[in-house]
Design a protein around this motif. Structure first.
Motif, PDB file in Angstrom:
ATOM      1  N   LEU A  96       0.817  -1.212   0.000  1.00 24.48           N
ATOM      2  CA  LEU A  96       0.000   0.000   0.000  1.00 24.48           C
ATOM      3  C   LEU A  96       0.851   1.262   0.000  1.00 24.48           C
ATOM      4  CD1 LEU A  96      -2.730   1.367   0.063  1.00 24.48           C
ATOM      5  CD2 LEU A  96      -2.790   1.043   2.543  1.00 24.48           C
ATOM      6  N   ALA A  97       1.996   1.244   0.681  1.00 33.37           N
ATOM      7  CA  ALA A  97       2.848   2.426   0.693  1.00 33.37           C
ATOM      8  C   ALA A  97       3.390   2.750  -0.697  1.00 33.37           C
ATOM      9  CB  ALA A  97       4.008   2.239   1.674  1.00 33.37           C
ATOM     10  N   VAL A 140       1.689   2.405  -3.400  1.00 29.11           N
ATOM     11  CA  VAL A 140       0.573   3.106  -4.037  1.00 29.11           C
ATOM     12  C   VAL A 140       0.556   4.573  -3.605  1.00 29.11           C
ATOM     13  CG1 VAL A 140      -1.936   3.173  -4.313  1.00 29.11           C
ATOM     14  CG2 VAL A 140      -0.763   0.970  -4.107  1.00 29.11           C
ATOM     15  N   THR A 141       0.668   4.787  -2.301  1.00 30.03           N
ATOM     16  CA  THR A 141       0.628   6.149  -1.769  1.00 30.03           C
ATOM     17  C   THR A 141       1.759   6.995  -2.332  1.00 30.03           C
ATOM     18  OG1 THR A 141      -0.262   5.231   0.292  1.00 30.03           O
ATOM     19  CG2 THR A 141       0.531   7.507   0.348  1.00 30.03           C
ATOM     20  N   ALA A 142       2.969   6.465  -2.323  1.00 34.84           N
ATOM     21  CA  ALA A 142       4.134   7.216  -2.797  1.00 34.84           C
ATOM     22  C   ALA A 142       4.013   7.561  -4.276  1.00 34.84           C
ATOM     23  CB  ALA A 142       5.412   6.418  -2.535  1.00 34.84           C
ATOM     24  N   THR A 143       3.499   6.614  -5.061  1.00 40.78           N
ATOM     25  CA  THR A 143       3.338   6.858  -6.498  1.00 40.78           C
ATOM     26  C   THR A 143       2.266   7.907  -6.753  1.00 40.78           C
ATOM     27  OG1 THR A 143       3.990   4.566  -6.933  1.00 40.78           O
ATOM     28  CG2 THR A 143       2.904   5.755  -8.722  1.00 40.78           C
ATOM     29  N   ARG A 144       1.171   7.828  -6.024  1.00 40.23           N
ATOM     30  CA  ARG A 144       0.101   8.817  -6.183  1.00 40.23           C
ATOM     31  C   ARG A 144       0.579  10.219  -5.816  1.00 40.23           C
ATOM     32  NH1 ARG A 144      -3.424   6.706  -2.881  1.00 40.23           N
ATOM     33  NH2 ARG A 144      -2.919   8.073  -1.151  1.00 40.23           N
ATOM     34  N   ILE A 145       1.344  10.321  -4.735  1.00 37.27           N
ATOM     35  CA  ILE A 145       1.880  11.630  -4.341  1.00 37.27           C
ATOM     36  C   ILE A 145       2.774  12.190  -5.442  1.00 37.27           C
ATOM     37  CG2 ILE A 145       3.449  12.808  -2.744  1.00 37.27           C
ATOM     38  CD1 ILE A 145       2.393  10.904  -0.551  1.00 37.27           C
ATOM     39  N   TYR A 146       3.665  11.359  -5.955  1.00 33.81           N
ATOM     40  CA  TYR A 146       4.572  11.833  -7.008  1.00 33.81           C
ATOM     41  C   TYR A 146       3.799  12.238  -8.260  1.00 33.81           C
ATOM     42  CZ  TYR A 146       8.132  11.956 -10.608  1.00 33.81           C
ATOM     43  OH  TYR A 146       8.935  12.353 -11.652  1.00 33.81           O
ATOM     44  N   LYS A 147       2.803  11.441  -8.625  1.00 38.32           N
ATOM     45  CA  LYS A 147       2.075  11.700  -9.871  1.00 38.32           C
ATOM     46  C   LYS A 147       1.112  12.870  -9.750  1.00 38.32           C
ATOM     47  CE  LYS A 147      -0.757   9.386 -13.381  1.00 38.32           C
ATOM     48  NZ  LYS A 147      -1.455   8.128 -13.752  1.00 38.32           N
ATOM     49  N   ASN A 148       0.392  12.954  -8.621  1.00 35.37           N
ATOM     50  CA  ASN A 148      -0.721  13.899  -8.533  1.00 35.37           C
ATOM     51  C   ASN A 148      -0.718  14.794  -7.295  1.00 35.37           C
ATOM     52  OD1 ASN A 148      -1.878  12.809 -10.922  1.00 35.37           O
ATOM     53  ND2 ASN A 148      -2.746  11.133  -9.740  1.00 35.37           N
ATOM     54  N   GLY A 149       0.262  14.644  -6.413  1.00 34.23           N
ATOM     55  CA  GLY A 149       0.287  15.453  -5.201  1.00 34.23           C
ATOM     56  C   GLY A 149      -0.501  14.820  -4.068  1.00 34.23           C
ATOM     57  N   LEU A 150      -0.300  15.347  -2.858  1.00 33.45           N
ATOM     58  CA  LEU A 150      -0.949  14.779  -1.678  1.00 33.45           C
ATOM     59  C   LEU A 150      -2.471  14.773  -1.777  1.00 33.45           C
ATOM     60  CD1 LEU A 150       1.247  16.290   1.161  1.00 33.45           C
ATOM     61  CD2 LEU A 150       0.877  13.854   0.767  1.00 33.45           C
ATOM     62  N   ASP A 151      -3.036  15.829  -2.328  1.00 37.71           N
ATOM     63  CA  ASP A 151      -4.491  15.927  -2.427  1.00 37.71           C
ATOM     64  C   ASP A 151      -4.973  15.746  -3.857  1.00 37.71           C
ATOM     65  OD1 ASP A 151      -3.455  18.239  -3.456  1.00 37.71           O
ATOM     66  OD2 ASP A 151      -4.848  19.592  -2.424  1.00 37.71           O
ATOM     67  N   GLY A 152      -4.150  15.111  -4.693  1.00 44.93           N
ATOM     68  CA  GLY A 152      -4.484  14.972  -6.104  1.00 44.93           C
ATOM     69  C   GLY A 152      -5.334  13.749  -6.410  1.00 44.93           C
ATOM     70  N   GLU A 204      10.374  10.479   1.306  1.00 42.23           N
ATOM     71  CA  GLU A 204      11.550   9.900   1.945  1.00 42.23           C
ATOM     72  C   GLU A 204      11.248   8.430   2.188  1.00 42.23           C
ATOM     73  OE1 GLU A 204      12.419  12.186   5.425  1.00 42.23           O
ATOM     74  OE2 GLU A 204      12.578  14.068   4.300  1.00 42.23           O
ATOM     75  N   ALA A 205      11.961   7.568   1.494  1.00 39.72           N
ATOM     76  CA  ALA A 205      11.623   6.148   1.451  1.00 39.72           C
ATOM     77  C   ALA A 205      12.416   5.346   2.475  1.00 39.72           C
ATOM     78  CB  ALA A 205      11.883   5.601   0.056  1.00 39.72           C
ATOM     79  N   GLY A 206      11.800   4.272   2.948  1.00 36.02           N
ATOM     80  CA  GLY A 206      12.484   3.340   3.829  1.00 36.02           C
ATOM     81  C   GLY A 206      11.964   1.931   3.612  1.00 36.02           C
ATOM     82  N   TRP A 207      12.734   0.935   4.010  1.00 38.14           N
ATOM     83  CA  TRP A 207      12.338  -0.472   3.871  1.00 38.14           C
ATOM     84  C   TRP A 207      12.666  -1.215   5.163  1.00 38.14           C
ATOM     85  CZ3 TRP A 207      13.988   2.363  -0.235  1.00 38.14           C
ATOM     86  CH2 TRP A 207      13.276   2.260  -1.439  1.00 38.14           C
ATOM     87  N   THR A 208      11.951  -2.280   5.434  1.00 36.35           N
ATOM     88  CA  THR A 208      12.265  -3.112   6.591  1.00 36.35           C
ATOM     89  C   THR A 208      13.103  -4.323   6.224  1.00 36.35           C
ATOM     90  OG1 THR A 208      10.246  -4.450   6.349  1.00 36.35           O
ATOM     91  CG2 THR A 208      10.098  -2.456   7.700  1.00 36.35           C
TER      92      THR A 208
END
Length: 388
Positions: free
Chosen positions: A44-45, A47-59, A341-345
């Motif tokens: 899911l993260a 998806v969120t990161a890609t959406r932010i990059y493509k369309n912005g936080l509220d896009g 700012e990306a991170g992985w476990t």
């Protein structure tokens, strides 16, 4: 792996399952077409990161986020809390749990059900597999072959051509179809020549793929790299390989010629590879290309009333890879074109549930918490026109 007898273990169960998938003309909502799209290793993260990059936080949402129904699935395999792609895709393909590494095949000799792709062929539908990995990689392999190990890629190629007869195959893997060294199953051979002998048009570049589509070919083998295709974020102008959206529309143009419909699996394979590498630019490029492929598919569906009424579209990841997380920024609101700012476990798979987006006949049954094996039954019922 021997050519004879490989499928004898499932003959009895095939007859039973095919009764469920028999055409039901009296029911109006049968899925003439099933399009199964897999962003391998996506959480899911991602998806969120890609959406932010493509369309912005509220896009706007991504294309697959706007499908009618959302549910989620458990992903564990028969022998592990953490699945790999082989049993995860096999669970979709055959509706039962398999051990890690197994491709729609039980190593202990137990029978297994025919895959949804094989059931589609029994109904007279065309079938296709598209991937940005080798087309013999674990996810596409699960739909079109039955082997004891995902490492038997030469054998998988042989079965695609000789046994299952998948009508369209697009991805990487020239070395698997024309092998001089035997794989783990003891298979080698020139399956490209065999495919041509069986009437397949063969393409090695986007230009050649465009030509075979224009020529009206109904059986296509497209192999665009010795191994997996070039990642989106490292592609340069003039590269001869088609991108995932281009392969998706080519597949639709080929398969739609069948009046009985088709089953098509489209995989954004390298979302998984990017997360294994903990490489955010790599992940972002593959995610954007996958979402673009979803748009291509949705535009194709929307262009015709019959397609809208009779096409089941499913978007689901087989598992999460990397435990990707958005760790920031903590003091700023990101705009379109900016990266998180990306991170992985981990550099491996995780055991979390993954989301399912869907629309079309039978899709309402996916709008809840289910097991990955349940998707098979939903597709079988939808294909038969059975109502929930």
């Amino acid at each position: 792996m021997k050519k004879a007898g490989l499928f004898s273990v499932y003959v009895a169960s095939a007859a039973m399952v095919l009764q469920l998938a028999a055409p039901a003309a009296s029911l109006a909502s049968a899925a003439k077409n099933i399009i199964f799209m897999v962003p391998d290793g996506m959480g899911l993260a991602d998806v969120t990161a890609t959406r932010i990059y493509k369309n912005g936080l509220d896009g706007a949402p991504l294309n697959f986020e706007t499908l009618k129904y959302i549910g989620y699935q458990r992903t564990y395999s028969a022998n592990s809390t953490i699945t790999d792609s082989a049993p995860a895709a096999s669970a979709w393909a055959c509706g039962e749990k398999f051990n890690n590494g197994e491709i729609s095949f039980h190593g202990d000799g137990r029978p297994f059900k025919p895959s949804i792709l094989e059931l589609a062929k029994k109904q007279g539908k065309s079938t296709g597999l598209v991937a940005t990995s080798t087309i013999t990689h674990a996810t596409p392999a699960a739909f079109g072959s039955h082997v004891v190990s995902r490492n038997c890629e030469n054998e998988i190629a042989r079965q695609f051509i000789e046994v299952t007869g998948v009508d369209l195959l697009l991805g990487g893997g020239v070395d698997k179809f024309k092998s001089v060294k035997a794989d783990k199953c003891g298979t080698k051979g020139d399956f490209i020549q065999e495919a041509q002998d069986k009437g397949y048009a063969v393409a090695y570049s986007k230009k050649e793929l465009d030509k075979v589509v224009t020529d009206g070919s109904t059986k296509v083998l497209g192999l665009f790299n010795a191994a997996g295709l070039t990642p989106e974020y490292t592609r340069t102008p003039g590269i001869s390989e088609p991108r995932l959206p281009e392969m998706a529309i080519a597949a639709l143009n080929v398969l739609e010629k069948n009046k009985h419909g088709f089953f098509l699996m489209v995989e954004g394979s390298q979302v998984d590879w990017a997360n294994h590498a903990n490489n955010y630019p790599y992940q972002l490029g593959e995610m954007l290309a996958f979402d673009e492929a979803v748009k291509v598919v949705r535009d194709w569906i929307s262009a015709d009333e019959d397609r809208k009424e009779n096409t089941l579209l499913i978007v689901v990841a087989d598992h999460d890879t990397g435990g990707f997380a958005i760790n920031g920024p903590q003091t700023a609101l990101l705009k379109a074109g900016q990266t998180v700012e990306a991170g992985w476990t981990t550099g491996e798979h995780t055991g979390v549930d993954t989301l399912i987006w869907s629309d079309g006949p039978g899709s309402k049954a996916l709008a809840r918490a289910i097991d990955n094996t349940d998707i098979y039954g939903v597709m079988v019922k939808a294909m038969a026109g059975s109502k929930e």
